[in-house]
Enzyme design. Sequence first.
Site, PDB file in Angstrom:
ATOM      1  N   THR A 151       0.873  -1.170   0.000  1.00  0.00           N
ATOM      2  CA  THR A 151       0.000   0.000   0.000  1.00  0.00           C
ATOM      3  C   THR A 151       0.911   1.221   0.000  1.00  0.00           C
ATOM      4  O   THR A 151       2.130   1.081   0.019  1.00  0.00           O
ATOM      5  CB  THR A 151      -0.899   0.050   1.247  1.00  0.00           C
ATOM      6  OG1 THR A 151      -0.086   0.423   2.367  1.00  0.00           O
ATOM      7  CG2 THR A 151      -1.527  -1.300   1.532  1.00  0.00           C
ATOM      8  N   CYS A 152       0.336   2.421   0.009  1.00  0.00           N
ATOM      9  CA  CYS A 152       1.225   3.582  -0.012  1.00  0.00           C
ATOM     10  C   CYS A 152       1.948   3.740   1.329  1.00  0.00           C
ATOM     11  O   CYS A 152       2.949   4.445   1.418  1.00  0.00           O
ATOM     12  CB  CYS A 152       0.466   4.847  -0.384  1.00  0.00           C
ATOM     13  SG  CYS A 152      -1.029   5.074   0.549  1.00  0.00           S
ATOM     14  N   HIS A 177       1.241  -9.183  14.221  1.00  0.00           N
ATOM     15  CA  HIS A 177       1.486  -8.029  13.355  1.00  0.00           C
ATOM     16  C   HIS A 177       0.409  -7.909  12.284  1.00  0.00           C
ATOM     17  O   HIS A 177      -0.168  -6.838  12.090  1.00  0.00           O
ATOM     18  CB  HIS A 177       2.873  -8.138  12.714  1.00  0.00           C
ATOM     19  CG  HIS A 177       3.189  -7.000  11.791  1.00  0.00           C
ATOM     20  ND1 HIS A 177       3.589  -5.758  12.256  1.00  0.00           N
ATOM     21  CD2 HIS A 177       3.114  -6.892  10.446  1.00  0.00           C
ATOM     22  CE1 HIS A 177       3.762  -4.952  11.236  1.00  0.00           C
ATOM     23  NE2 HIS A 177       3.476  -5.606  10.116  1.00  0.00           N
ATOM     24  N   GLN A 181      -7.155  -3.623   1.169  1.00  0.00           N
ATOM     25  CA  GLN A 181      -5.867  -3.908   0.537  1.00  0.00           C
ATOM     26  C   GLN A 181      -5.349  -5.284   0.939  1.00  0.00           C
ATOM     27  O   GLN A 181      -4.743  -5.995   0.141  1.00  0.00           O
ATOM     28  CB  GLN A 181      -4.872  -2.803   0.912  1.00  0.00           C
ATOM     29  CG  GLN A 181      -5.216  -1.492   0.225  1.00  0.00           C
ATOM     30  CD  GLN A 181      -4.619  -0.276   0.918  1.00  0.00           C
ATOM     31  OE1 GLN A 181      -4.326  -0.315   2.114  1.00  0.00           O
ATOM     32  NE2 GLN A 181      -4.451   0.801   0.181  1.00  0.00           N
ATOM     33  N   GLY A 216     -19.643  27.852  -3.463  1.00  0.00           N
ATOM     34  CA  GLY A 216     -18.254  27.698  -3.899  1.00  0.00           C
ATOM     35  C   GLY A 216     -18.087  26.385  -4.625  1.00  0.00           C
ATOM     36  O   GLY A 216     -18.422  25.334  -4.095  1.00  0.00           O
ATOM     37  N   GLY A 272     -15.098  25.411  -6.033  1.00  0.00           N
ATOM     38  CA  GLY A 272     -13.657  25.176  -6.178  1.00  0.00           C
ATOM     39  C   GLY A 272     -13.289  23.776  -5.733  1.00  0.00           C
ATOM     40  O   GLY A 272     -14.125  22.879  -5.678  1.00  0.00           O
ATOM     41  N   LYS A 273     -12.010  23.603  -5.395  1.00  0.00           N
ATOM     42  CA  LYS A 273     -11.525  22.270  -5.035  1.00  0.00           C
ATOM     43  C   LYS A 273     -12.249  21.731  -3.800  1.00  0.00           C
ATOM     44  O   LYS A 273     -12.712  20.593  -3.779  1.00  0.00           O
ATOM     45  CB  LYS A 273     -10.023  22.350  -4.757  1.00  0.00           C
ATOM     46  CG  LYS A 273      -9.261  21.391  -5.639  1.00  0.00           C
ATOM     47  CD  LYS A 273      -7.807  21.344  -5.262  1.00  0.00           C
ATOM     48  CE  LYS A 273      -7.009  20.837  -6.451  1.00  0.00           C
ATOM     49  NZ  LYS A 273      -5.805  21.586  -6.729  1.00  0.00           N
ATOM     50  N   MET A 274     -12.329  22.573  -2.738  1.00  0.00           N
ATOM     51  CA  MET A 274     -12.986  22.148  -1.513  1.00  0.00           C
ATOM     52  C   MET A 274     -14.456  21.854  -1.778  1.00  0.00           C
ATOM     53  O   MET A 274     -15.013  20.886  -1.261  1.00  0.00           O
ATOM     54  CB  MET A 274     -12.875  23.241  -0.438  1.00  0.00           C
ATOM     55  CG  MET A 274     -11.564  23.237   0.309  1.00  0.00           C
ATOM     56  SD  MET A 274     -11.287  21.663   1.137  1.00  0.00           S
ATOM     57  CE  MET A 274     -11.842  22.063   2.780  1.00  0.00           C
TER      58      MET A 274
END
Lengths: 270, 427
Positions: B48-49, B94, B115, B184, B186-188
Amino acid sequence: MTTLGAWLMGATLVAYALAAVFHIRELYLPRSRRLAVGTTLAALVLETAVIAERFRSPHAAFLSLYEWMLVLTWLLVAVYLVGGVRSRALRRAGVFLMPIVFFFLLPAAILPRVAAAQRPSLSGWWVWLHLTTATAATGVLIMQAVTALMYMHLERGIRYRMFHAFYRRLPPLEVLDRLCGGLAGVGLGLMTVAIGAGVVWAGHSWHHYWSWNPKESWTALTWLLYTGYVAARRYLPGRRTVPLALFAFGALVIDVLLINLLPGPHSFRA
Amino acid sequence: MHILVAGLSHKTAPVEVREKLALAAEELGSAAASLVGGAVSEAVVLSTCNRTEVYAAADTFHGGREVLLEFLRRRGGELQSHLYLRNDREAVAHLFRVACGLDSMIPGETQVLGQIKDAYRRSRDAGSVGKLLHSLFQQALGVAKRAHTETAIGQNAVSVGYAALELARKVFGDLRGHRVLLIGAGKMGELTARHLHENGAARVLVANRTQEKARQLAQRFGWVDLPFPEVAAQLGEVDVVVSSTGAPGTVLEAAQVLPHLRRRHRPLFIFDIAVPRDVDPAVGKLADVFLYDIDDLQAVVEANLELRSREAAKVESIVAEETDRFEAFLRELAVVPLIRSLRDKAESIRLRELERAMAKLPELDQRQRQVVEQLSCLLVNKLLNDPTLALKESMSGAESQVYVEAMSRLFRLERGKAEEAGLWRLG
């Protein structure tokens, strides 16, 4: 009251006190609900025994404050336990309901209990209607007060960013608001019927319908306060009306616990 | 038999190291398959990242260790200081911790669960998963499910967007039937729109200073756009407002809002997630209006994160319990072949002796024969019942190996089966 009855009553009070404590504990340990419900159920069983023991002797029900409180709290707790299976709002009401039940039973149990004599005026259909609707109204309005308290707690939690343990477990604000209005409406309706039936019955028994005795006057005041609350809900936001609901409930508590001790046709002192 | 895990995560390695080791989803299966053979008999690769980990079942600890480290070294070069290697009980615990989200950046997040499922499925399809890792991963998914139902580790929003959504739900319950105004685009605004859409908000108005952008956003989710000057007039109608414009000053002034709120007696929830703020703070003082700005929401998130960390302790004890259970399961698995060989031997003796006895008693009728046969079965079963149970129970004790050895010698069972039993233990 027999010794057995006294012991049972003592045990019932202790059980309700424990139930109240465990309900408060449940706020902080959400997985401890089983214990809270268990003690409540035990208290209800004990209370059932008290009632059974009490009503074995042949005399009409509801004739002392003590007996009336037993029936009222029994009904409330039974509704709470059964309804709580389905309704989240009702489950969360337990934390307020248990202390209220305890404090309603406590004075009734320790105040001098003089068994009311069988009064000839206390019979007939109108009395029956008067007593049952008055009991139901009191029960419904107790639940209304509990809902109003939950509403207030949640509203303040969101407004002042205070997210206590209880906050996370309450149903949405709008649900509580609708419940507040609905319960107040039903409670007020029942109260109106109770007063109406009482007036008719008084007319039959004493040939005067309304005599402004303390009970009648105070009940009229309580009725006005609840009517005011129901009306105000149409014009004011919830935050403004909740205090009025609690104020009206205060009047109701005085009506039930104190005014009934004064002399008059409602006196439980006989 | 040993279970091993080797790898690195956001706790041990910076992103520039992690990205060297990261595998694409399509590579997971073939990578796992390439590990199998030699010392390693089963393998699952998780990437995963935040982590790359290799889980393996190996015949010997050192052999398995070498294979795993070599695999990681080949991909990422010299990583020694960033790597961790755990074996047996620690490796099992773990995986359980990772599955519960205890090892994640945000405690209790559930993305990692998907994942893990994916990694397991790909490795299985590539043929690198056997009985041991199959049981391990199945149980890991079960542990995570248990953690999420029995504790609040995954509850309470940990992002600003979800915190706002959760607050709105706390007031209105379901958003489906409620009106939302989005100011708005925009991105948000777009991010909020997606959150709203995912949570079933259907009656949404979108307003933006450039109305074209509002129209585009609204059309994407089947909503309606609103000319910017009409925003204040809508405040009497909507239940939730999310404002995220890039405007330098206030968009909603108290004086401008007030007349439209007069007649409404329902709560209005305003989320002002813009910086600088869009909504005059005085608006929040009005009755039945709840106003949260970005800092308020951030504080909610912080509080929720702390709550989750507190829940983590409960999850740790679930993990410990489940690790015990997995060990117990392995032990039971270990004695199965031994018990089977004991049963087989007993059954063959019984059949042989029964045949011999029947040959000597030809005068018996059908019913009598049945009684004799039942007697033989009963004798064998009753006699073997106690040692079988004792053997199973002994597996949780320290001297389990002694029991296995004794059992195989006393009953002269095949040595191979006993050895296999010993190998199925962790460590």
